[in-house]
Write an enzyme that holds these catalytic residues in place. Structure first.
Site, mmCIF file in Angstrom:
data_model
loop_
_atom_site.group_PDB
_atom_site.id
_atom_site.type_symbol
_atom_site.label_atom_id
_atom_site.label_comp_id
_atom_site.label_asym_id
_atom_site.label_seq_id
_atom_site.Cartn_x
_atom_site.Cartn_y
_atom_site.Cartn_z
ATOM 1 N N HIS A 17 72.843 43.429 43.609
ATOM 2 C CA HIS A 17 74.046 43.675 42.810
ATOM 3 C C HIS A 17 74.006 42.756 41.586
ATOM 4 O O HIS A 17 73.732 41.548 41.732
ATOM 5 C CB HIS A 17 75.292 43.397 43.655
ATOM 6 C CG HIS A 17 76.561 43.695 42.917
ATOM 7 N ND1 HIS A 17 76.973 44.987 42.678
ATOM 8 C CD2 HIS A 17 77.475 42.880 42.342
ATOM 9 C CE1 HIS A 17 78.105 44.946 41.985
ATOM 10 N NE2 HIS A 17 78.431 43.690 41.769
ATOM 11 N N ASP B 255 76.598 46.058 54.716
ATOM 12 C CA ASP B 255 77.419 46.392 55.882
ATOM 13 C C ASP B 255 78.296 47.585 55.506
ATOM 14 O O ASP B 255 78.034 48.263 54.509
ATOM 15 C CB ASP B 255 78.208 45.166 56.382
ATOM 16 C CG ASP B 255 79.257 44.688 55.388
ATOM 17 O OD1 ASP B 255 79.506 45.396 54.373
ATOM 18 O OD2 ASP B 255 79.835 43.605 55.608
#
Ligand code: GRF
Length: 213
Positions: free
Chosen positions: A120, A152
């Site tokens: 990211h 997740d």
């Protein structure tokens, strides 16, 4: 995180790279492997949900197995099921999202628990979501960077493996900042894979730390 190496009993940790776009992070990983900087790691397959993704051209040029599963117009569950079959067919140990512009279904995440990495372009938990570099620039932060984290069930949320930070310069605009963050991404992703594949680290709570024993 259950201990040990991801490739128990086999020669190399097999990566499955998922991408939707130009694929510069994928290319950087492939170059690290070629340069011998990521020993014991192979790219088993490159998968794109976008037929025109530049990353597929890179995979072709590098002679790496690549597959397209177009996601447009399909349910997340149906698309992800096809991708999972492909990852299993290629005996993938670790999934690397590299500019994969699609949320994963809960079934996908559960199929590879702490075995999916994402990169990211911001220092999480700041600026999750799209256009993170512009979000950070517009906010006026003085330090920016990138994060490699486990995936997740929540967006840009799993355990952080590695971060790299750079100063935001007075002369920056959002574009130049994003370009300088990308340079750090290319270093960070290979190093994060090296750490995860090494089996020398474990997850304690939300922390990814070197084993002591
Ligand atoms: C990168 O900025 C990455 O952090 C984000 O998407 C972009 C992908 O770039 N998740 P590329 O396709 O790897 O060049």
């Amino acid at each position: 995180m259950s201990g040990g190496k991801l490739n128990a009993g086999r020669d190399a940790v097999r990566l499955g790279v998922l991408l939707s776009g130009r694929g510069s992070n994928f290319q950087a990983i492939a170059e690290s492997i070629r340069a011998g900087q990521l020993k014991g790691v192979d790219i088993a397959v490159v998968i794109s949900n976008v037929a025109e993704a530049g990353g597929l051209k890179v995979a072709r040029e590098l002679g790496l197995p690549h597959e397209v599963f177009v996601s447009k117009g399909r349910t997340r569950a149906a698309h992800d099921a096809d991708v999972l079959v492909c990852l299993r067919a290629h005996r993938v140990d670790l999934v690397c999202l590299a500019g994969y512009m699609r949320l994963l279904s809960p079934e996908f995440v559960a199929a590879f628990p702490n075995r999916i990495l994402n990169i990211h372009p911001a220092l999480l938990p700041a600026f999750p979501g799209l256009d993170a570099q512009t979000q950070a620039f517009d906010y006026g932060v003085k330090v920016a960077g990138c994060t490699v984290h486990f995936v997740d069930e929540h967006l840009d949320h799993g355990t952080i493996v590695l971060q790299r930070a750079i100063p935001v310069l007075d002369s920056d605009d959002a574009h130049s900042l994003a370009e300088r963050i990308l340079v750090e991404e290319h270093i960070a992703y290979s190093e994060a894979i090296r750490r995860v594949a090494s089996g020398e680290y474990e997850i304690q709570g939300r922390r990814f730390v070197k084993r002591t024993a």
